[in-house]
Design an enzyme around this catalytic site. Structure first.
Site, mmCIF file in Angstrom:
data_model
loop_
_atom_site.group_PDB
_atom_site.id
_atom_site.type_symbol
_atom_site.label_atom_id
_atom_site.label_comp_id
_atom_site.label_asym_id
_atom_site.label_seq_id
_atom_site.Cartn_x
_atom_site.Cartn_y
_atom_site.Cartn_z
ATOM 1 N N SER A 1 0.834 -1.208 0.000
ATOM 2 C CA SER A 1 0.000 0.000 0.000
ATOM 3 C C SER A 1 0.873 1.266 0.000
ATOM 4 O O SER A 1 1.724 1.409 -0.877
ATOM 5 C CB SER A 1 -0.957 -0.059 1.196
ATOM 6 O OG SER A 1 -2.037 0.802 1.003
ATOM 7 N N ASP B 1 -10.279 -4.526 -4.300
ATOM 8 C CA ASP B 1 -9.605 -3.555 -3.422
ATOM 9 C C ASP B 1 -10.311 -2.204 -3.511
ATOM 10 O O ASP B 1 -10.415 -1.623 -4.583
ATOM 11 C CB ASP B 1 -8.137 -3.417 -3.894
ATOM 12 C CG ASP B 1 -7.278 -2.645 -2.911
ATOM 13 O OD1 ASP B 1 -7.816 -1.772 -2.196
ATOM 14 O OD2 ASP B 1 -6.067 -2.925 -2.858
ATOM 15 N N HIS C 1 -7.836 -5.549 0.193
ATOM 16 C CA HIS C 1 -6.572 -4.810 0.129
ATOM 17 C C HIS C 1 -5.363 -5.525 0.751
ATOM 18 O O HIS C 1 -4.283 -5.546 0.172
ATOM 19 C CB HIS C 1 -6.790 -3.457 0.823
ATOM 20 C CG HIS C 1 -5.664 -2.500 0.720
ATOM 21 N ND1 HIS C 1 -5.202 -2.034 -0.491
ATOM 22 C CD2 HIS C 1 -4.917 -1.893 1.673
ATOM 23 C CE1 HIS C 1 -4.215 -1.174 -0.270
ATOM 24 N NE2 HIS C 1 -4.015 -1.090 1.029
HETATM 25 C C1 XOV Z 1 -5.631 8.445 0.639
HETATM 26 C C2 XOV Z 1 -6.103 11.140 0.516
HETATM 27 C C3 XOV Z 1 -5.076 9.228 -0.358
HETATM 28 C C4 XOV Z 1 -2.870 -2.583 6.558
HETATM 29 C C5 XOV Z 1 -2.442 2.222 3.453
HETATM 30 C C6 XOV Z 1 -3.486 5.054 1.515
HETATM 31 C C7 XOV Z 1 -4.773 2.732 2.665
HETATM 32 C C8 XOV Z 1 -3.513 -0.456 6.966
HETATM 33 C C9 XOV Z 1 -5.003 4.951 1.557
HETATM 34 C C10 XOV Z 1 -6.417 9.043 1.566
HETATM 35 C C11 XOV Z 1 -6.662 10.391 1.518
HETATM 36 C C12 XOV Z 1 -5.307 10.585 -0.416
HETATM 37 C C13 XOV Z 1 -5.440 4.081 2.708
HETATM 38 C C14 XOV Z 1 -3.892 0.191 4.509
HETATM 39 C C15 XOV Z 1 -1.958 0.365 5.170
HETATM 40 C C16 XOV Z 1 -2.844 3.701 1.505
HETATM 41 C C17 XOV Z 1 -2.949 1.361 4.596
HETATM 42 C C18 XOV Z 1 -3.078 -0.569 5.524
HETATM 43 C C19 XOV Z 1 -5.632 6.312 1.724
HETATM 44 N N1 XOV Z 1 -2.861 -1.937 5.365
HETATM 45 N N2 XOV Z 1 -3.334 2.855 2.608
HETATM 46 O O1 XOV Z 1 -2.621 -3.756 6.715
HETATM 47 O O2 XOV Z 1 -1.266 2.400 3.307
HETATM 48 O O3 XOV Z 1 -3.212 -1.712 7.530
HETATM 49 O O4 XOV Z 1 -5.328 7.111 0.613
HETATM 50 F F1 XOV Z 1 -6.311 12.490 0.468
HETATM 51 CL CL1 XOV Z 1 -4.062 8.494 -1.521
#
Ligand code: XOV
Length: 313
Positions: A132, A249, A279
């Site tokens: 991620s 996802d 995800h």
């Molecule tokens: C945004 C915005 C973006 C795990 C992780 C970024 C999931 C947690 C996402 C939000 C607001 C712009 C959420 C998921 C790591 C990536 C999490 C996890 C939100 N996995 N993301 O096992 O990194 O626990 O993205 F303005 Cl891009």
């Protein structure tokens, strides 16, 4: 491990030791000190004998590297030395929770840690494994050092934002909002969309090292910066890639994985799509997660042999 500890950062006589956000003295824990003077908590999983390669694990937003223990243990079984740290503002590392001055700080700190471990293991191939947001960090780390990394495993990397809304609108809205209300909360990650495995969702919900606070606008802006930097970096990616993605996802658009594979230079790149999976593929339904572990294991074993043959110590 104590790294980058200069005289200036040594504890003065009589002062209290630096402690993690959970109040554990860093002197009792493996850690490094980044160029901003922040203490980062580190983890090392080492094989009994001489390691064949090094693997840095880059965790995602709000989580911490302890969640990769099972994956790391599996890799240690292949005689790989696995290492990781909690990114700034995460887990047992310093920094305001889920805040970063610039996304590049994450990348810079990974390079520091990689350099440190490589000094102790000269000549060994190095791989990156990222999930991620951690995948975006891995991609940007690899393009900063062309030819340095022998390969990269990406589990649902942040390449595009979520499938529901247009990125350009979000970028604009977030930039404007960031000027007025940088600390406004965009709301927490809905844990039920992480995995179809209820046990894993419950573990996430109960983990004290996970930051379940709402995502701040200033952090969202940095995530969007990362997405646009990744987009520009993709054509320059040359390291062999193993890309794992769930088709259902809702946090990182699966079209990102397609885009990544189309764009990158490496012709040996492999992609695996898990139909219906959410995800967190390394914590999904047992059939998905065991396949993910198997894919990573097979792919790395093949690469370690090849990389070892290509660049002997
Ligand atoms: C945004 C915005 C973006 C795990 C992780 C970024 C999931 C947690 C996402 C939000 C607001 C712009 C959420 C998921 C790591 C990536 C999490 C996890 C939100 N996995 N993301 O096992 O990194 O626990 O993205 F303005 Cl891009």
């Amino acid at each position: 491990m104590e790294t980058g500890l200069k005289d200036s950062s040594r504890m003065p006589e009589g002062s209290s030791p630096r402690r993690t956000p959970q109040n554990v003295p860093y002197q009792d824990l493996p850690h490094l000190v980044n160029p901003d003077g922040q203490y980062l908590f580190c983890r090392y999983w080492k094989p009994a004998g001489t390691p064949k390669a090094l693997v840095f694990v880059s965790h995602g937003a709000g989580e911490h590297c302890g969640r990769y223990a099972e994956l790391a243990q599996m890799l240690v079984g292949l005689d790989l030395l696995v290492f990781a740290h909690d990114h700034v503002g995460h887990g047992q590392s310093e920094g305001e929770r889920m805040v970063v001055s610039d996304f590049h700080v994450f990348v810079r700190d990974v390079l520091q840690h990689v350099d440190t471990v490589q000094k102790d293991h000269p000549g060994l191939p190095v791989f990156l494994l990222g999930h991620s947001m951690g995948g975006a960090i891995a991609i940007l780390t690899a393009v900063e050092r062309p030819g340095h990394f022998s390969g990269m495993v990406l589990i649902s990397p942040l390449v595009l934002t979520n499938p529901e809304s247009a990125t350009t609108f979000k970028v604009l809205a977030a930039r404007v909002l960031n000027l007025i209300l940088p600390n406004l909360s965009l709301g927490p990650i809905d844990s039920s969309v992480l995995s179809r495995n209820k046990t894993e969702v419950a573990l996430y919900d109960a983990d004290p090292l996970i930051c379940r606070a709402g995502l701040k606008v200033c952090f969202g802006t940095q995530l969007l910066n990362a997405v646009s930097r990744v987009e520009r970096a993709m054509p320059r990616l040359t390291a062999p890639l193993l890309l794992l993605q769930g088709s259902a996802d809702r946090l990182c658009d699966s079209r990102g994985a397609h885009l990544l594979q189309e764009q990158e230079q490496d012709t040996e790149g492999e992609r695996q799509i898990y139909e219906g999976a959410y995800h967190v593929l390394h914590k999904e339904l047992p059939e998905v997660t065991s396949s993910v572990f198997q894919e990573i294991s097979t792919w790395l074993s093949q690469r370690v042999g090849a990389a070892g043959a290509r660049c002997p110590p």
